[in-house]
Design a protein around this motif. Structure first.
Motif, mmCIF file in Angstrom:
data_model
loop_
_atom_site.group_PDB
_atom_site.id
_atom_site.type_symbol
_atom_site.label_atom_id
_atom_site.label_comp_id
_atom_site.label_asym_id
_atom_site.label_seq_id
_atom_site.Cartn_x
_atom_site.Cartn_y
_atom_site.Cartn_z
ATOM 1 N N MET B 1 62.795 47.274 38.320
ATOM 2 C CA MET B 1 63.130 47.983 40.232
ATOM 3 C C MET B 1 64.305 48.231 39.921
ATOM 4 O O MET B 1 65.552 47.190 39.145
ATOM 5 C CB MET B 1 61.831 46.524 41.360
ATOM 6 C CG MET B 1 61.823 47.866 42.055
ATOM 7 S SD MET B 1 61.298 46.162 43.557
ATOM 8 C CE MET B 1 61.192 47.743 44.916
ATOM 9 N N LYS B 3 67.467 49.204 42.544
ATOM 10 C CA LYS B 3 68.624 48.858 43.111
ATOM 11 C C LYS B 3 67.631 49.209 44.532
ATOM 12 O O LYS B 3 67.961 50.640 44.792
ATOM 13 C CB LYS B 3 70.226 48.665 42.947
ATOM 14 C CG LYS B 3 71.127 47.959 43.284
ATOM 15 C CD LYS B 3 71.887 47.701 43.077
ATOM 16 C CE LYS B 3 73.302 47.082 44.233
ATOM 17 N NZ LYS B 3 73.502 47.746 45.772
ATOM 18 N N LEU B 4 67.699 48.780 45.161
ATOM 19 C CA LEU B 4 67.862 48.785 47.015
ATOM 20 C C LEU B 4 69.118 49.413 47.685
ATOM 21 O O LEU B 4 70.118 49.271 47.025
ATOM 22 C CB LEU B 4 67.213 47.794 48.086
ATOM 23 C CG LEU B 4 66.159 47.639 47.837
ATOM 24 C CD1 LEU B 4 65.699 46.241 48.608
ATOM 25 C CD2 LEU B 4 64.482 48.929 47.627
ATOM 26 N N LYS B 5 68.395 50.388 48.212
ATOM 27 C CA LYS B 5 70.179 51.707 48.442
ATOM 28 C C LYS B 5 70.431 50.800 50.110
ATOM 29 O O LYS B 5 69.525 50.404 50.476
ATOM 30 C CB LYS B 5 69.514 53.000 48.653
ATOM 31 C CG LYS B 5 69.092 53.556 47.816
ATOM 32 C CD LYS B 5 68.909 54.963 47.778
ATOM 33 C CE LYS B 5 68.746 55.963 46.251
ATOM 34 N NZ LYS B 5 68.473 57.239 46.783
ATOM 35 N N TRP B 7 72.225 51.590 53.866
ATOM 36 C CA TRP B 7 71.736 53.197 54.564
ATOM 37 C C TRP B 7 72.890 54.185 54.560
ATOM 38 O O TRP B 7 72.013 55.204 55.264
ATOM 39 C CB TRP B 7 71.330 52.529 56.491
ATOM 40 C CG TRP B 7 72.906 51.550 57.093
ATOM 41 C CD1 TRP B 7 73.304 50.014 56.592
ATOM 42 C CD2 TRP B 7 73.809 52.676 57.450
ATOM 43 N NE1 TRP B 7 74.571 50.134 57.269
ATOM 44 C CE2 TRP B 7 75.424 51.598 58.196
ATOM 45 C CE3 TRP B 7 73.765 53.764 58.394
ATOM 46 C CZ2 TRP B 7 76.357 52.037 58.518
ATOM 47 C CZ3 TRP B 7 74.560 54.145 58.284
ATOM 48 C CH2 TRP B 7 75.995 53.344 58.434
ATOM 49 N N LEU B 10 70.811 56.862 52.830
ATOM 50 C CA LEU B 10 69.941 57.399 52.694
ATOM 51 C C LEU B 10 69.926 58.245 53.091
ATOM 52 O O LEU B 10 71.240 59.114 54.189
ATOM 53 C CB LEU B 10 68.962 56.847 53.926
ATOM 54 C CG LEU B 10 68.959 54.815 53.205
ATOM 55 C CD1 LEU B 10 68.030 54.541 54.228
ATOM 56 C CD2 LEU B 10 68.034 55.010 51.791
ATOM 57 N N PRO B 11 69.052 60.215 52.919
ATOM 58 C CA PRO B 11 69.196 61.083 53.614
ATOM 59 C C PRO B 11 69.029 61.441 54.963
ATOM 60 O O PRO B 11 68.229 60.526 55.444
ATOM 61 C CB PRO B 11 68.342 61.548 52.312
ATOM 62 C CG PRO B 11 66.947 61.101 52.315
ATOM 63 C CD PRO B 11 68.014 59.535 51.772
ATOM 64 N N ALA B 14 65.347 60.453 56.486
ATOM 65 C CA ALA B 14 64.226 60.163 56.102
ATOM 66 C C ALA B 14 63.198 60.994 54.951
ATOM 67 O O ALA B 14 62.759 61.036 54.428
ATOM 68 C CB ALA B 14 63.311 58.786 56.484
ATOM 69 N N ILE B 16 62.639 63.438 51.082
ATOM 70 C CA ILE B 16 62.494 62.476 50.277
ATOM 71 C C ILE B 16 63.021 63.805 50.125
ATOM 72 O O ILE B 16 61.685 65.272 49.527
ATOM 73 C CB ILE B 16 61.765 62.037 49.811
ATOM 74 C CG1 ILE B 16 61.587 60.583 50.421
ATOM 75 C CG2 ILE B 16 61.574 61.723 48.588
ATOM 76 C CD1 ILE B 16 60.814 59.619 50.545
ATOM 77 N N ASP B 17 64.169 64.558 48.355
ATOM 78 C CA ASP B 17 64.468 65.591 48.059
ATOM 79 C C ASP B 17 63.752 65.778 46.425
ATOM 80 O O ASP B 17 63.988 66.617 46.184
ATOM 81 C CB ASP B 17 65.722 66.347 48.574
ATOM 82 C CG ASP B 17 66.994 65.212 47.773
ATOM 83 O OD1 ASP B 17 66.330 64.254 47.110
ATOM 84 O OD2 ASP B 17 67.983 65.101 47.822
ATOM 85 N N VAL B 22 57.310 59.379 44.871
ATOM 86 C CA VAL B 22 56.356 59.279 45.059
ATOM 87 C C VAL B 22 55.665 58.788 44.088
ATOM 88 O O VAL B 22 54.567 58.043 44.349
ATOM 89 C CB VAL B 22 55.554 60.022 45.725
ATOM 90 C CG1 VAL B 22 56.117 60.586 47.309
ATOM 91 C CG2 VAL B 22 54.608 61.471 45.073
#
Lengths: 384, 96
Positions: B1, B3-5, B7, B10-11, B14, B16-17, B22
């Motif tokens: 998995m 690595k979690l980003k 804050w 983040l864009p 929220a 998602i470009d 998904v």
């Protein structure tokens, strides 16, 4: 051009000059005329805006969100129960960082039913992630709404521009308006950060987030609001340079050597100015601090301004029903708690449901602030 | 998995470009009912493909070839829009 306009007329006139791409709105007292007059501008071909007559305020804000997400400069107007019905959608506009601009004619919230002015509606929306401006005069409402477009777009935050219901929305004032061209030059062309309908750059808007990302997105949104203050100051300075009228996030009125001050927002500041002048004539060292920007709360500016006084009386035109003071009082107290010098804080709630706030009421608050004490923890002005 | 980003990465808003992001979340696990597609009955009208709120109906060269159970949430719209006389898609309990 100098014109005689009510608050609603002035706000609708500013909207005409802003010429937004989309206005989706539903009428409600006391802001009905803003929508009504704007709809007339649309019918008369005075604006290029697409006007969407929706079936409720929830739909109005939903349509505004869809419009703003499609890269359109978007506005609406509402008050009171209308703002309450929008409540769910306000948070979505805030979280999506959509720069929707909304004038409000502040009004009480039912029950009991009352159509008159207080700040209950906008203050109940304080945590929704919208910038909030409170205006003292019709002139300030007109100027602030124009500024709001630029501030909202530059911060990627939605903005509420509040004028007191009836007291400002329905009272006529001499205002100095600008020509359409300089207003449009000032706000400039809207360049959205993204556009849902851009098929060359497909994006996903409004994703579901779980325990691993929701808080991080909220933290990012909070930072957007934290960083809004210098942008507001920047736009205010640009406005002053172009149009010659300036506003601060707060205004200190006769505070230089003051020992006690009263802090408040909205139209009652006008009454308080008179009362301060009268007290000054009696040699009493009192002043007024007007708060114009409620969100973001100018924490540092307030701390630096207020810590120098012996007493700060805070007047709320909305109650929290048992937080022992209005929202403004508790927030200002919190701002000052860690100051090296902490003023004595006095809490007042006034003018709910449009209850008259007279010069004598203002003078009484100043007298108590000057004395630095009062009996009740929270004083409800003029309540029998 | 991955690595979690933080804050800060983040864009704004929220957004998602990268819409293919998904695909990482296999949402088919939500399903309580599963659409069962019958290749012999299917007339390839593509109603199910048009109406699927996700993109869980797999189509190749203009013909339905199956259901993507990694993303199908079992809403049953495909079975509902499948022509009455055809009934190529039926909903069945997931735990059968």
């Amino acid at each position: 051009m100098i014109l005689a306009k009510t608050g609603n007329e002035a706000l609708a006139y500013a909207m005409k000059q802003i010429n937004p791409d989309v206005v989706a709105a539903y009428p409600i007292t006391p802001s009905t005329e803003i929508v009504q007059i704007f709809a007339q501008y649309v019918s008369d071909g005075k604006v290029d805006s697409e006007f969407v007559a929706v079936e409720s305020e929830h739909s109005a804000m939903a349509a505004c969100i869809g419009s703003a997400a499609s890269g359109c400069r978007t506005m609406t107007a509402t008050a009171s129960q209308g703002l309450m019905l929008m409540h769910e959608m306000l948070f979505i506009a805030g979280g999506l960082r959509l720069p929707i601009v909304m004038p409000i004619a502040s009004r009480s919230v039912s029950s009991p039913l009352n159509i008159h002015g207080d700040h209950s509606d906008s203050l109940a929306s304080r945590d929704s992630g919208w910038l909030q401006f409170f205006c003292e005069t019709v002139q300030e409402g007109y100027d602030t709404l124009i500024q709001c477009v630029k501030i909202a777009e530059r911060t990627s935050l939605p903005a509420i521009c509040a004028v007191d219901g009836f007291i400002l929305s329905h009272c006529m004032e001499r205002i100095e308006t600008f020509e359409d061209k300089p207003v449009r030059e000032f706000i400039g062309k809207y360049k959205p950060n993204w556009n849902l309908l851009d098929i060359k750059k497909p994006i996903l808007v409004g994703p579901a987030t779980m325990q691993d990302y929701f808080f991080e997105f909220k933290r990012s949104q909070i930072e957007g609001m934290n960083k809004a203050l210098p942008i507001i100051e920047e736009v205010q300075a640009e406005f002053k340079q172009k149009f010659g009228r300036g506003y601060g996030v707060i205004e200190e009125y006769r505070c230089e050597d003051a020992e006690a001050v009263v802090l408040l927002m909205g139209s009652a500041c006008g009454t308080m100015r008179e009362a301060v002048d009268e007290m000054r004539n009696q040699g009493k060292k009192v002043g007024m601090v007007k708060l114009r920007v409620f969100r973001p709360l100018p924490h540092q500016v307030l701390a630096e301004s207020l810590a120098k006084f012996k007493t700060v009386a805070v007047m709320d035109r909305a109650d929290t029903v048992n937080a022992w003071g209005g929202a403004l009082f508790t927030e200002i107290s919190s701002v000052l708690y860690d100051s090296p010098t902490r003023p004595k804080m006095l809490s007042y709630v006034y003018g709910l449901g449009g209850k008259e706030f007279s010069l004598a009421d203002a003078a009484a608050v100043l007298e108590q602030a000057h004395a630095g004490k009062k009996e009740d923890l929270v004083t409800y002005i003029g309540v029998r | 998995m991955a690595k979690l980003k933080s804050w800060k990465e983040l864009p704004c808003g929220a957004i998602i470009d990268d819409p293919t992001a998904v695909l990482e979340n296999k949402t088919g696990a939500w399903r309580s009912q599963r659409p069962c597609w019958n290749a012999e009955k299917c007339i390839h009208c593509l109603n199910c493909w048009i109406f699927c709120p996700d993109a869980a109906v797999i189509v190749k060269d203009g013909k339905v070839v199956g259901i993507n159970y990694d993303y199908c949430k079992g809403c049953g719209i495909c079975a509902e829009v499948c022509p009455t006389k055809v009934q190529a898609i039926t909903m069945e309990e997931e735990r059968k």
